[in-house]
Design an enzyme around this catalytic site. Structure first.
Site, mmCIF file in Angstrom:
data_model
loop_
_atom_site.group_PDB
_atom_site.id
_atom_site.type_symbol
_atom_site.label_atom_id
_atom_site.label_comp_id
_atom_site.label_asym_id
_atom_site.label_seq_id
_atom_site.Cartn_x
_atom_site.Cartn_y
_atom_site.Cartn_z
ATOM 1 C CG HIS A 228 5.176 2.045 5.569
ATOM 2 N ND1 HIS A 228 5.082 1.791 4.211
ATOM 3 C CD2 HIS A 228 4.257 1.219 6.156
ATOM 4 C CE1 HIS A 228 4.154 0.877 3.996
ATOM 5 N NE2 HIS A 228 3.638 0.509 5.151
ATOM 6 C CG ASP A 230 2.281 -1.847 8.443
ATOM 7 O OD1 ASP A 230 2.505 -0.860 7.708
ATOM 8 O OD2 ASP A 230 1.971 -2.971 7.987
ATOM 9 C CG HIS A 285 6.227 -3.102 4.676
ATOM 10 N ND1 HIS A 285 6.277 -2.946 6.049
ATOM 11 C CD2 HIS A 285 4.957 -2.769 4.321
ATOM 12 C CE1 HIS A 285 5.099 -2.549 6.497
ATOM 13 N NE2 HIS A 285 4.279 -2.421 5.463
ATOM 14 N NE ARG A 295 1.288 -5.473 -5.429
ATOM 15 C CZ ARG A 295 1.377 -5.056 -4.167
ATOM 16 N NH1 ARG A 295 1.258 -3.774 -3.873
ATOM 17 N NH2 ARG A 295 1.589 -5.921 -3.198
HETATM 18 C C1 LIG Z 1 -4.471 2.250 11.812
HETATM 19 C C2 LIG Z 1 -3.731 2.731 10.845
HETATM 20 C C3 LIG Z 1 -2.388 2.226 10.463
HETATM 21 C C4 LIG Z 1 -1.943 3.173 9.371
HETATM 22 C C5 LIG Z 1 -2.655 4.401 9.717
HETATM 23 C C6 LIG Z 1 -4.057 3.889 10.014
HETATM 24 O O1 LIG Z 1 -4.775 4.888 10.639
HETATM 25 C C7 LIG Z 1 -4.755 3.437 8.729
HETATM 26 C C8 LIG Z 1 -3.796 3.347 7.581
HETATM 27 C C9 LIG Z 1 -2.442 2.735 7.984
HETATM 28 C C10 LIG Z 1 -1.340 3.155 7.036
HETATM 29 C C11 LIG Z 1 -1.314 2.398 5.691
HETATM 30 C C12 LIG Z 1 -0.110 2.903 4.865
HETATM 31 C C13 LIG Z 1 1.165 3.014 5.676
HETATM 32 C C14 LIG Z 1 0.891 3.718 7.022
HETATM 33 C C15 LIG Z 1 2.196 3.977 7.759
HETATM 34 C C16 LIG Z 1 0.025 4.926 6.746
HETATM 35 O O2 LIG Z 1 0.373 6.043 6.513
HETATM 36 O O3 LIG Z 1 -1.308 4.572 6.796
HETATM 37 C C17 LIG Z 1 -0.092 2.891 7.819
HETATM 38 C C18 LIG Z 1 -0.437 3.391 9.212
HETATM 39 C C19 LIG Z 1 0.405 2.807 10.300
HETATM 40 O O4 LIG Z 1 0.563 1.587 10.401
HETATM 41 O O5 LIG Z 1 0.944 3.580 11.085
HETATM 42 O O1 LIG Z 2 0.493 -2.844 -1.076
HETATM 43 C C1 LIG Z 2 1.326 -3.417 -0.423
HETATM 44 O O2 LIG Z 2 1.859 -4.468 -0.767
HETATM 45 C C2 LIG Z 2 1.792 -2.828 0.905
HETATM 46 C C3 LIG Z 2 0.707 -2.129 1.659
HETATM 47 C C4 LIG Z 2 1.169 -1.630 2.983
HETATM 48 O O3 LIG Z 2 2.302 -1.745 3.335
HETATM 49 C C5 LIG Z 2 0.222 -0.965 3.888
HETATM 50 O O4 LIG Z 2 -0.957 -0.770 3.517
HETATM 51 O O5 LIG Z 2 0.651 -0.633 5.013
HETATM 52 FE FE LIG Z 3 2.509 -1.298 5.505
#
Ligand SMILES: C=C1C[C@]23C[C@@]1(O)CC[C@H]2[C@@]12CCC[C@@](C)(C(=O)O1)[C@H]2[C@@H]3C(=O)O
Ligand SMILES: O=C(O)CCC(=O)C(=O)O
Ligand SMILES: [Fe+2]
Length: 355
Positions: A228, A230, A285, A295
């Site tokens: 994904h 961010d 990533h 982890r």
């Molecule tokens: C602000 C945020 C970014 C995120 C969605 C969230 O609401 C909180 C969790 C974040 C995360 C972490 C894992 C990967 C990701 C794509 C997800 O599903 O939740 C990211 C979100 C994002 O960056 O879009």
């Molecule tokens: O655990 C990791 O190294 C990646 C975490 C991550 O990509 C995320 O929280 O968006």
């Molecule tokens: Fe991420």
């Protein structure tokens, strides 16, 4: 309804995409968590491709950051100013949370239309298989959820103090790194005036995500966190000393980001790609799991003030570099991501005919 926390109300999740497995009882990988072979190759180790490690106090920091953002969309930072003692406390408190019994963690479970609390990653809904992970999402004070996790009077206090302090430090660091990124592109304070909250407006937002990847009985067929990008402007990630994070580079493949003692990994997010008109690319990533170590990682997603529409800086556009993206707030972008996942950035893009 204009804050990041409101963004998921329109896209509530099904419980199977919120409630994690009770990993402690799983002696073999259930079919629900068995992924087929990865779609992209690993990088050839002989190329020695590696995400750069940058000394934030060094004279070349801004230039090295620009090069890393253009080439990788990610880098590691040392000399970042966040005390190692605090990082150790964060790891300790995070492990303490995830070591709780499954039914106790669920007391602080995320509700289907919210995004703070305990549960699976938001992106789980886009995959037919489940990921080998559990997370806890914090926006500001985690007090309400922490009281649910530790119902005895004082048990939640240290957790809350550490997480609030950590967010304060991470916010300062994100603003410093963002300043260096903009400066490295020749942007002045005026060009990025939106970034400083106006008087009376809410300050820029940060979201802290605690990730846990328990020991996995069959790591080669499991996925910690699927590929994904961010949504943030930038993400600062602490991964302790356990490998698992990988960044994808075109024509190279998946490259492991090996932990450097005390360093943080900085990842360019989609909103930064938009602000820079594609000059910096958000990094694809993922996180893999292993069969010996539990982890832990903590990711701090830093975004713009809630009422600000991000758009490409005009200084980075000209005849040869036409404006690529439409203005969008973080909340609007998270809405797009919640429905279109990794294709969200393409939706924000002006199509060639409308430029
Ligand atoms: C602000 C945020 C970014 C995120 C969605 C969230 O609401 C909180 C969790 C974040 C995360 C972490 C894992 C990967 C990701 C794509 C997800 O599903 O939740 C990211 C979100 C994002 O960056 O879009
Ligand atoms: O655990 C990791 O190294 C990646 C975490 C991550 O990509 C995320 O929280 O968006
Ligand atoms: Fe991420």
């Amino acid at each position: 309804m204009n804050s990041v926390s409101e963004s998921y109300k329109n896209n509530p999740l099904h419980l199977k995409h919120i409630i994690p497995l009770d990993f402690k009882t799983a002696l073999k990988l259930p079919d629900s968590h068995a992924w087929t072979l990865p779609d992209h190759p690993m990088a050839d180790p002989l190329t020695h491709a590696a995400v750069p490690v940058i000394d934030l106090g060094g004279p070349q920091a801004a230039t090295l950051i620009r090069q890393a953002c253009e080439k990788w969309g990610a880098f590691q930072v040392t000399n970042h100013g966040i005390p190692i003692k605090l990082l150790n406390q964060v790891e300790f408190q995070t492990r303490r949370l995830f070591a709780l019994p499954a039914n106790q963690k669920l007391l602080a479970g995320r509700s289907p239309e919210d995004f703070t609390g305990y549960g699976l990653p938001r992106i789980s809904t886009f995959f037919s298989k489940l990921m080998w992970t559990e997370g806890f999402t914090i926006l500001g004070s985690p007090l309400d959820h922490a009281r649910q996790l530790w119902p005895h009077e004082y048990d939640h206090i240290n957790f809350c103090q550490v997480m609030v302090e950590y967010q304060k430090e991470l916010k300062g660091l994100a603003e410093k790194i963002l300043g260096l990124m903009f400066r490295s592109l020749g942007l002045t304070q005026e060009d990025i005036a939106w970034f400083k909250p106006k008087y009376g407006c809410k300050s820029p937002q940060g979201v802290l995500q605690l990730n846990s990847y328990p020991v996995c009985p069959d790591p080669n067929r499991a996925m910690g966190l699927a590929p994904h990008t961010d949504s943030s402007l930038l993400t600062s990630l602490y991964q302790g000393n356990t490998s698992g994070l990988q960044v994808y580079r075109d024509n190279v493949g998946w490259v492991p980001v090996h932990p450097v003692s005390g360093a943080l990994v900085v990842i360019v997010g989609d909103l930064m790609q938009i602000t820079c008109n594609g000059r910096f690319k958000s990094a694809l990533h993922r996180a893999l799991v292993n069969n010996t170590r539990h982890r832990i990682s903590t990711a701090y997603f830093y975004g713009p003030p809630q009422d600000v529409k991000i758009s490409p800086s005009v200084k980075l556009t000209d005849h040869d570099h036409p404006i690529l993206y439409r203005p969008v707030t973080w909340r609007e972008y998270l809405d797009a991501k919640a429905t279109h996942f990794n294709k969200a950035i393409e939706l924000i893009r002006y199509d060639a005919s409308s430029c």
